[in-house]
Design an enzyme around this catalytic site. Structure first.
Site, PDB file in Angstrom:
ATOM      1  N   HIS A 358       0.760  -0.868   0.034  1.00 29.87           N
ATOM      2  CA  HIS A 358      -0.562   0.201   0.089  1.00 29.87           C
ATOM      3  C   HIS A 358       1.084   1.378   0.179  1.00 29.87           C
ATOM      4  O   HIS A 358       1.697   1.121   1.109  1.00 29.87           O
ATOM      5  CB  HIS A 358      -0.603   0.183   1.087  1.00 29.87           C
ATOM      6  CG  HIS A 358      -1.664  -1.250   0.911  1.00 29.87           C
ATOM      7  ND1 HIS A 358      -2.590  -1.728   2.460  1.00 29.87           N
ATOM      8  CD2 HIS A 358      -2.807  -1.544  -0.201  1.00 29.87           C
ATOM      9  CE1 HIS A 358      -3.053  -2.693   2.217  1.00 29.87           C
ATOM     10  NE2 HIS A 358      -3.293  -2.815   0.774  1.00 29.87           N
ATOM     11  N   GLU A 361       1.555   4.000   3.173  1.00 24.20           N
ATOM     12  CA  GLU A 361       2.114   2.792   3.801  1.00 24.20           C
ATOM     13  C   GLU A 361       3.727   3.234   4.399  1.00 24.20           C
ATOM     14  O   GLU A 361       3.985   1.934   3.906  1.00 24.20           O
ATOM     15  CB  GLU A 361       1.652   1.614   4.652  1.00 24.20           C
ATOM     16  CG  GLU A 361      -0.030   1.632   4.606  1.00 24.20           C
ATOM     17  CD  GLU A 361      -0.608  -0.109   4.507  1.00 24.20           C
ATOM     18  OE1 GLU A 361       0.108  -0.728   4.716  1.00 24.20           O
ATOM     19  OE2 GLU A 361      -1.721   0.691   4.847  1.00 24.20           O
ATOM     20  N   HIS A 496       3.595  -3.758   7.190  1.00 23.91           N
ATOM     21  CA  HIS A 496       2.220  -2.658   6.283  1.00 23.91           C
ATOM     22  C   HIS A 496       2.145  -1.861   7.668  1.00 23.91           C
ATOM     23  O   HIS A 496       3.169  -1.574   8.258  1.00 23.91           O
ATOM     24  CB  HIS A 496       1.011  -3.766   6.340  1.00 23.91           C
ATOM     25  CG  HIS A 496       0.799  -4.286   5.228  1.00 23.91           C
ATOM     26  ND1 HIS A 496      -0.732  -3.255   4.090  1.00 23.91           N
ATOM     27  CD2 HIS A 496       1.628  -4.969   4.456  1.00 23.91           C
ATOM     28  CE1 HIS A 496      -0.589  -4.226   3.015  1.00 23.91           C
ATOM     29  NE2 HIS A 496       0.823  -6.069   3.835  1.00 23.91           N
ATOM     30  N   GLU A 589       1.741  -4.865  11.305  1.00 21.05           N
ATOM     31  CA  GLU A 589       2.041  -3.304  10.919  1.00 21.05           C
ATOM     32  C   GLU A 589       2.522  -2.633  11.512  1.00 21.05           C
ATOM     33  O   GLU A 589       2.391  -2.903  13.310  1.00 21.05           O
ATOM     34  CB  GLU A 589       0.241  -3.841  11.570  1.00 21.05           C
ATOM     35  CG  GLU A 589      -1.344  -4.470  10.695  1.00 21.05           C
ATOM     36  CD  GLU A 589      -1.600  -3.825   9.193  1.00 21.05           C
ATOM     37  OE1 GLU A 589      -1.152  -2.869   9.613  1.00 21.05           O
ATOM     38  OE2 GLU A 589      -2.113  -4.288   8.671  1.00 21.05           O
TER      39      GLU A 589
END
Length: 731
Positions: A358, A361, A496, A589
């Site tokens: 992404h 990010e 991410h 994450e």
């Protein structure tokens, strides 16, 4: 800061005629006087086709149009100044005194003011207060830029701070805990799937003791400045103060908001540290790292230049290669790091980190650029841990899988990119949903009793729909799939941002249309171990005092979660890696803030440095070996390694070597290959550092051996001994 200002200048032509035009606020221009919205009755929500209306007595549409046109003229005149340091916006020796005359602090020399830390959670909940709140879930602690709500409004994790509707003078207050130089404010509306609430204008006040307050003044009129805010719930709007103010407290006072809505906002405060010659206040915590690395955000050209510099500094252990191009033609560069770059060494595992799937990010991208610098530097210094990493495995670092999306996000800047802009590719494809769905194919075969005798439980073939010429497959996705096929990866992590948790496969729920459901793989124990290793060595995840990022408290479960039990993701790279290749992959994450400010990168590096290294070392967990032909002693490619009790196999690489990640225990392991007799042996995995050697010698079946003799090959020793025994009996 300069990224913010450049993004602001880029925003001006697309602002249109809404109140959200950020340009006027940069110069401290206030809109025409509007009455404070208080106690009016909520009206029906405006039609989407209509521009958002303000509360009663707000500015008319015609007034807005005239005001913004004037502002746009001023922006065009002043834009050039905004892209370079100026005395008003950047740091200079400046003494600001409050009306009460209580402070006289000289600021530090800074090129621009970074965020105070509402989004990154450096500002704690108790530092935020408000006049009123509609509920606890809409309390001041939720007034953080880009905070995300749950699916249900009214719970403990709603999507903004919202004042009570009868509150005639609402305000949201932030305590910086020590004097800072406030220079700007970024705001958003409420994140909600059910309601539309956002503030359209506000004032700003400052205080040193939370009792005596003064306002930000308009240069032209000398009156309190009224700043234009948002025209939708998600687009961040920046307002720089006409004159930076040194104080401890800052208040945002909504003046008008969307008709039919409530005064709701999310915010970030821009503030520079200041020195305190009298030591009246405790020293602010400093974000930093002792590693001399390049801590800044890198666009495509800067990333390529940095990778080249690392390669030139460490030419014997690095190699740069491209696996393909993005839709806009940007190359997907990989940094390979090993003691023998460019070749697969027999028995040496291949590992990878992938970031930037992404584009917005950004932290993962920078961590991989920092990691390659760190490995190069520490190898040259002779660090034993790094030396062992580079001599016992081959590391591949892909810092930007979606460079097109990143360039979009980078142009907007850290605080203005929002939650979604730049997430997708230039074609509008979410790469995290773009890999082939092999889960459905496997589960349907399992339900029909076809696995593993008819349908394999590993290396599932691509479905037909995915291989069609008109299939919606991004070039970035195709490039990564071909990369996976070329290199026998064993371990991977996909970096991410936007949360603090490690998720592991399966990412797709087994029950069709289920939004979330625990869906473990046959290797659930291994995946939970891998996830726990990263989460357990990540400083931020191990901070017991931190609050949840958004609407789920992952710390209650060790900061790890099964991906499908979080939210279903069909076509994820994690699931594809597991079902189509030998690679075990998890998603990390990294931070609540998807695009942290540059000054936060040193701390984020320290949060993740040990976790990045420790995770790579887990490739040693389990068993490894070589499957060879007993006659020729050559490695057998594509031999299948099965572990009793685990319905998922792996295969050997072209040299016959394999790696099978396993948690400690005793296992019955079988090696099989076409044209060979299968061999089963016991392999014990201990808690001591591995991998445990588990080699196999396979004998050809009689048919294969006769064909071998027919070609005039040398008789294998075991067959020669058997023939001699038969001759002895005959004699």
């Amino acid at each position: 800061m300069w990224g913010l200002l450049l993004a602001l200048a880029a925003l001006a032509p697309a602002v249109g005629l809404g109140l959200g035009a950020p340009g006027a606020s940069v110069l401290g221009l206030a809109p025409p006087a509007t009455t404070e919205a208080a106690g009016s009755t909520p009206a029906p929500r405006s039609s989407p086709a209509q521009p958002p209306a303000e509360r009663a007595n707000g500015t008319s549409e015609q007034q807005v149009r005239i005001r913004v046109i004037k502002k746009k003229k001023v922006i065009m005149k002043k834009r050039k100044k905004l892209t370079h340091p100026s005395p008003q916006v950047t740091a200079r020796p400046l003494v600001t005194t409050s009306p009460a005359g209580t402070l006289n602090l000289t600021e530090k020399q800074e090129p621009g003011c970074p965020p105070l830390g509402l989004e990154s959670l450096r500002v704690s909940d108790y530092q935020l207060e408000s006049s009123t709140s509609q509920s606890f879930g809409l309390g001041p602690h939720r007034g953080r830029l880009n905070i995300q709500s749950g699916l249900e409004d009214g719970d403990l994790y709603d999507g903004a701070w919202c004042a009570e509707e009868q509150d005639s003078k609402p305000w949201l207050q932030v305590d910086a805990r020590h004097p800072v130089r406030f220079s700007g404010v970024v705001t958003q509306g409420r994140n909600s799937v059910w309601r539309y609430d956002w503030v359209t204008s506000y004032k700003v006040q400052f205080s040193n003791d939370s009792r005596t307050w003064w306002g930000s003044k308009n240069h032209s009129s000398g009156m309190d400045a009224v700043f234009p805010a948002n025209s939708d719930p998600e687009t961040p709007v920046l307002n720089l103060l006409p004159e930076p103010q040194v104080a401890r407290f800052i208040r945002l006072l909504p003046q008008t908001w969307l008709e039919g809505g409530a005064p709701c906002l999310r915010a970030e405060i821009l503030a520079c540290p200041v020195s305190d010659p009298n030591d009246l206040f405790p020293e602010a915590s400093v974000l930093g790292s002792s590693d001399p690395l390049d801590f800044r955000h890198h666009d495509y050209k800067a990333m390529r230049k940095l990778m080249k510099q690392v390669n030139e500094q460490c030419p014997n252990i690095t190699r740069i290669y491209s696996i393909g191009k993005s839709h806009k033609g940007l190359k997907l560069y990989v940094m390979e790091m090993s003691d023998h770059p460019g070749e697969h060494e027999l028995g040496e595992p291949e590992v990878r980190y992938v970031a930037g799937m992404h584009g917005n990010e950004a932290l993962g991208r920078e961590l991989l650029l920092l990691l390659m610098q760190f490995l190069c530097r520490e190898f040259l210094r002779g660090d034993p841990r790094v030396t062992r990493l580079l001599t016992e495995m081959r590391i591949h670092l892909l810092p930007s899988m979606n460079p097109d999306g990143y360039e979009t996000a980078y142009r907007r800047g850290s605080e203005l990119v929002g939650w979604a802009e730049g997430r997708w590719t230039h074609q509008g494809i979410d790469l995290n949903h773009n890999f082939a769905d092999l889960n459905t194919q496997l589960w349907e075969a399992e339900d029909d009793g076809l696995v593993p005798h008819t349908v394999p439980n590993h290396h599932l073939p691509m479905p037909t729909y995915y291989t069609l010429p008109n299939a919606t497959v991004a070039p970035e996705t195709r490039a990564v799939i071909q990369w996976m096929k070329r290199i026998p990866f064993v371990l991977s992590a996909n970096l991410h941002g936007g949360e603090l948790v490690v998720s592991y496969p399966f990412d797709m729920t087994r029950t069709p249309w289920a939004a979330r459901e625990l869906t473990p793989t046959p290797d659930d124990a291994v995946f939970r171990w891998l996830s726990t290793v990263y989460a357990g060595t990540n400083r931020a995840m191990q901070d017991t005092d931190r609050r949840p990022c958004h609407n789920q408290d992952f710390s209650l479960h060790g900061n790890v979660i099964n991906g499908a039990d979080w939210h279903t993701v069909p076509g994820s790279m994690n699931d594809f890696s597991y079902l189509h290749t030998n690679c075990f992959e998890v998603t990390v994450e990294l931070s609540c803030d998807k695009f942290p400010h540059e000054h936060e990168l040193p701390q984020e590096w320290e949060n993740n440095k040990d976790a990045l290294l420790t995770y790579l070392e887990q490739v040693r967990m389990g068993i490894a070996g070589v499957v060879r032909d007993k006659d020729t002693e050559l490695g057998i490619a594509d031999a299948v390694i099965s572990v009793d009790g685990i319905n998922h196999d792996v295969t050997t690489a072209w040299g016959g070597d394999y790696w099978r990640l396993l948690t400690p225990g005793d296992y019955m392991v079988t090696a099989s290959a076409e044209g060979y007799h299968t061999v089963t042996r016991s392999c014990r995995v201990t808690f001591e550092e591995g991998p445990v050697p588990c080699n196999f010698l396979l004998t050809k079946t009689p048919k294969e051996r006769l064909e071998l003799l027919a070609t005039g090959a040398k008789i294998p020793p075991d067959l020669r001994r058997r023939l001699e025994r038969l001759r002895g009996r005959k004699n």
